[in-house]
Design an enzyme around this catalytic site. Structure first.
Site, PDB file in Angstrom:
ATOM      1  N   HIS A   1      -7.695   9.296  -1.678  1.00  0.00           N
ATOM      2  CA  HIS A   1      -7.180   9.114  -0.428  1.00  0.00           C
ATOM      3  C   HIS A   1      -7.739   9.936   0.313  1.00  0.00           C
ATOM      4  CE1 HIS A   1      -2.833   9.210   1.242  1.00  0.00           C
ATOM      5  NE2 HIS A   1      -3.533   8.799   2.191  1.00  0.00           N
TER       6      HIS A   1
ATOM      7  N   TYR B   1       3.103   9.651  -0.080  1.00  0.00           N
ATOM      8  CA  TYR B   1       4.092   9.258   0.435  1.00  0.00           C
ATOM      9  C   TYR B   1       5.572   9.500   0.122  1.00  0.00           C
ATOM     10  CZ  TYR B   1       0.156   6.550   2.740  1.00  0.00           C
ATOM     11  OH  TYR B   1      -0.928   6.028   3.428  1.00  0.00           O
TER      12      TYR B   1
ATOM     13  N   ASP C   1       0.937  -1.114  -0.036  1.00  0.00           N
ATOM     14  CA  ASP C   1       0.116   0.143  -0.057  1.00  0.00           C
ATOM     15  C   ASP C   1       0.802   1.256  -0.044  1.00  0.00           C
ATOM     16  OD1 ASP C   1      -2.892   1.073   0.740  1.00  0.00           O
ATOM     17  OD2 ASP C   1      -1.461   2.201   2.034  1.00  0.00           O
TER      18      ASP C   1
ATOM     19  N   LYS D   1      -2.601   5.872  -4.145  1.00  0.00           N
ATOM     20  CA  LYS D   1      -3.780   6.528  -3.888  1.00  0.00           C
ATOM     21  C   LYS D   1      -3.533   8.091  -4.323  1.00  0.00           C
ATOM     22  CE  LYS D   1      -3.958   4.431   0.695  1.00  0.00           C
ATOM     23  NZ  LYS D   1      -2.338   4.617   1.215  1.00  0.00           N
TER      24      LYS D   1
HETATM   25  P1  NDP Z   1       0.518   1.310  11.872  1.00  0.00           P
HETATM   26  O1  NDP Z   1      -0.872   1.438  12.802  1.00  0.00           O
HETATM   27  O2  NDP Z   1       0.749   0.026  11.086  1.00  0.00           O
HETATM   28  O3  NDP Z   1       1.646   1.515  13.132  1.00  0.00           O
HETATM   29  C1  NDP Z   1       3.090   1.485  12.694  1.00  0.00           C
HETATM   30  C2  NDP Z   1       3.972   1.833  13.943  1.00  0.00           C
HETATM   31  O4  NDP Z   1       3.823   0.600  14.689  1.00  0.00           O
HETATM   32  C3  NDP Z   1       5.267   2.126  13.571  1.00  0.00           C
HETATM   33  O5  NDP Z   1       5.879   2.776  14.645  1.00  0.00           O
HETATM   34  C4  NDP Z   1       6.000   0.661  13.769  1.00  0.00           C
HETATM   35  O6  NDP Z   1       7.106   0.832  14.309  1.00  0.00           O
HETATM   36  C5  NDP Z   1       5.095   0.127  14.925  1.00  0.00           C
HETATM   37  N1  NDP Z   1       5.096  -1.385  14.854  1.00  0.00           N
HETATM   38  C6  NDP Z   1       4.928  -2.047  13.637  1.00  0.00           C
HETATM   39  N2  NDP Z   1       4.993  -3.405  14.027  1.00  0.00           N
HETATM   40  C7  NDP Z   1       4.544  -3.574  15.508  1.00  0.00           C
HETATM   41  C8  NDP Z   1       4.865  -4.868  16.273  1.00  0.00           C
HETATM   42  N3  NDP Z   1       4.691  -6.006  15.787  1.00  0.00           N
HETATM   43  N4  NDP Z   1       4.956  -4.608  17.620  1.00  0.00           N
HETATM   44  C9  NDP Z   1       5.063  -3.069  17.898  1.00  0.00           C
HETATM   45  N5  NDP Z   1       4.954  -2.032  17.149  1.00  0.00           N
HETATM   46  C10 NDP Z   1       5.211  -2.131  15.815  1.00  0.00           C
HETATM   47  O7  NDP Z   1       0.690   2.601  11.259  1.00  0.00           O
HETATM   48  P2  NDP Z   1       0.372   3.330  10.139  1.00  0.00           P
HETATM   49  O8  NDP Z   1      -0.362   4.709  10.455  1.00  0.00           O
HETATM   50  O9  NDP Z   1       1.447   3.582   9.225  1.00  0.00           O
HETATM   51  O10 NDP Z   1      -0.758   2.531   9.074  1.00  0.00           O
HETATM   52  C11 NDP Z   1      -0.421   1.520   8.579  1.00  0.00           C
HETATM   53  C12 NDP Z   1      -0.833   1.831   7.215  1.00  0.00           C
HETATM   54  O11 NDP Z   1      -1.866   2.312   6.557  1.00  0.00           O
HETATM   55  C13 NDP Z   1      -0.015   2.792   6.468  1.00  0.00           C
HETATM   56  O12 NDP Z   1       1.690   2.721   6.407  1.00  0.00           O
HETATM   57  C14 NDP Z   1      -0.203   3.267   5.101  1.00  0.00           C
HETATM   58  O13 NDP Z   1       0.029   2.263   4.195  1.00  0.00           O
HETATM   59  C15 NDP Z   1      -1.848   3.130   5.732  1.00  0.00           C
HETATM   60  N6  NDP Z   1      -2.297   4.335   5.981  1.00  0.00           N
HETATM   61  C16 NDP Z   1      -3.395   5.002   5.355  1.00  0.00           C
HETATM   62  C17 NDP Z   1      -4.019   6.289   5.770  1.00  0.00           C
HETATM   63  C18 NDP Z   1      -4.976   6.809   4.860  1.00  0.00           C
HETATM   64  O14 NDP Z   1      -5.220   7.814   4.957  1.00  0.00           O
HETATM   65  N7  NDP Z   1      -5.487   6.221   3.732  1.00  0.00           N
HETATM   66  C19 NDP Z   1      -3.544   6.831   6.889  1.00  0.00           C
HETATM   67  C20 NDP Z   1      -2.521   6.404   7.725  1.00  0.00           C
HETATM   68  C21 NDP Z   1      -2.082   5.099   7.254  1.00  0.00           C
HETATM   69  P3  NDP Z   1       8.473   0.514  13.398  1.00  0.00           P
HETATM   70  O15 NDP Z   1       8.234   0.689  11.760  1.00  0.00           O
HETATM   71  O16 NDP Z   1       9.585   1.254  13.902  1.00  0.00           O
HETATM   72  O17 NDP Z   1       8.909  -1.017  13.409  1.00  0.00           O
END
Ligand code: NDP
Length: 291
Positions: A115, A53, A48, A82
């Site tokens: 988006h 981004y 995604d 998006k």
């Molecule tokens: P997430 O809810 O997926 O959380 C990401 C965070 O969680 C990072 O800090 C990561 O740390 C941490 N993390 C990942 N795996 C673990 C684990 N197993 N245990 C503990 N911590 C963990 O965040 P997003 O807001 O990025 O949402 C996911 C995806 O959704 C985005 O990347 C994007 O593709 C999409 N999105 C879409 C939006 C929209 O408006 N359409 C808005 C927001 C997101 P680290 O990377 O340091 O491991």
């Protein structure tokens, strides 16, 4: 592994892995190569991204270079991008979709989402938002019919935005990608999407990158400890068990691997306990005020 997890059948008739890899805030060529490699090795087959981004070029290049290592081709991957809020409108939308294709270096996208229901530069309350996003949708519908976009959908649409879209659209959205987790359950929106054959795809299932209160929620951690699963796995499984897609983002190889290992059941009681969490918190942008 992805093989043991279901795919969902979208209203286009196409299949999409229920777990995809989120790439918001993952930038820089070497970092993208590292995480895409780890994601492919762990079994992710869906990625995604979004114009905003700023990582489409690097993701496209990483996939082209790394897919052969895993005996995979472009057709084995479900690729979503998006349309940026600044690219709403008939001509801009078509150009934006083609620009994403070109940055990713692909001839088609599996999914292309609007988006955000609001148009950049226009006040949220303005009724012009509806008029312009309708033009956007019609432009994307034409590209869908041409087969360049194999699925089109929306993101951050409320029930109101969807109802307005239904009033004029020829092609129904396949997906609504929204914030969805035990602290922001969107029950009405979820029901509405189910009733209209729109797949609800969750983002920020772990609370996003700047907040730990979801993975540290006492209900989540107590289930996690009892089952020997991580809090992240409990949160992701909670969505997947309801048929909701997830897009965990991580740059950490062991987390990338763990986040797709969701092939374990949560009991009815645990599902209920998570659904009954009283805390309501939204961690990402809020479309409720967009007219
Ligand atoms: P997430 O809810 O997926 O959380 C990401 C965070 O969680 C990072 O800090 C990561 O740390 C941490 N993390 C990942 N795996 C673990 C684990 N197993 N245990 C503990 N911590 C963990 O965040 P997003 O807001 O990025 O949402 C996911 C995806 O959704 C985005 O990347 C994007 O593709 C999409 N999105 C879409 C939006 C929209 O408006 N359409 C808005 C927001 C997101 P680290 O990377 O340091 O491991």
């Amino acid at each position: 592994m992805a093989g043991s997890l279901p795919s969902v059948t979208l209203n286009t008739g196409r299949l999409m892995p229920i777990v995809g890899f989120g790439t918001f805030q993952i930038v820089g060529r070497s970092q993208i190569f590292r995480v895409v490699d780890a994601a492919l090795a762990s079994g992710y087959r869906s990625f995604d991204t979004a114009a905003v981004y700023g990582n489409e070029e690097d993701i496209g290049e990483a996939l082209r270079e790394l897919l052969p290592k895993y005996g995979l081709t472009r057709n084995d991957i479900f690729l979503t991008s998006k349309l940026a809020p600044s690219d709403h409108g008939k001509n801009a939308a078509e150009r934006a979709a083609r620009d994403s294709l070109s940055r990713l270096g692909v001839s088609y996208l599996d999914m292309y989402l609007v988006h955000w229901p609001g148009v950049a530069g226009i006040p949220m309350e303005s009724s012009r938002n509806l008029q312009i996003r309708t033009e956007t949708w019609n432009a994307l519908s034409a590209l869908y019919k041409q087969g360049i976009l194999r699925g089109i959908g929306v993101s951050n649409y409320t029930v109101k935005h969807l109802e307005e879209l239904f009033a004029s659209c020829e092609v129904k959205p396949a997906i609504n990608q929204v914030e969805f987790h035990p602290h922001f359950q969107q029950k009405e929106l979820f029901k509405f999407c189910e009733a209209h054959g729109i797949h609800l795809q969750a983002y920020s299932s772990l609370g996003g990158s700047h907040n730990r209160s979801l993975v540290q929620d006492p209900v989540v951690t107590s289930i996690s400890q009892r089952l020997g699963k991580s809090p992240a796995q409990v949160l992701l499984r909670w969505a997947v068990q309801q048929g909701v897609g997830v897009l965990p983002k991580s740059v950490t190889p062991n987390r990338i691997a763990e986040n797709i290992k969701l092939n374990f059941p949560l009991s009815e009681a645990d599902m209920m306990a998570l659904a009954s969490i009283k805390r309501v918190e939204k961690y990402a942008w809020n479309p409720a005020r967009v007219a």
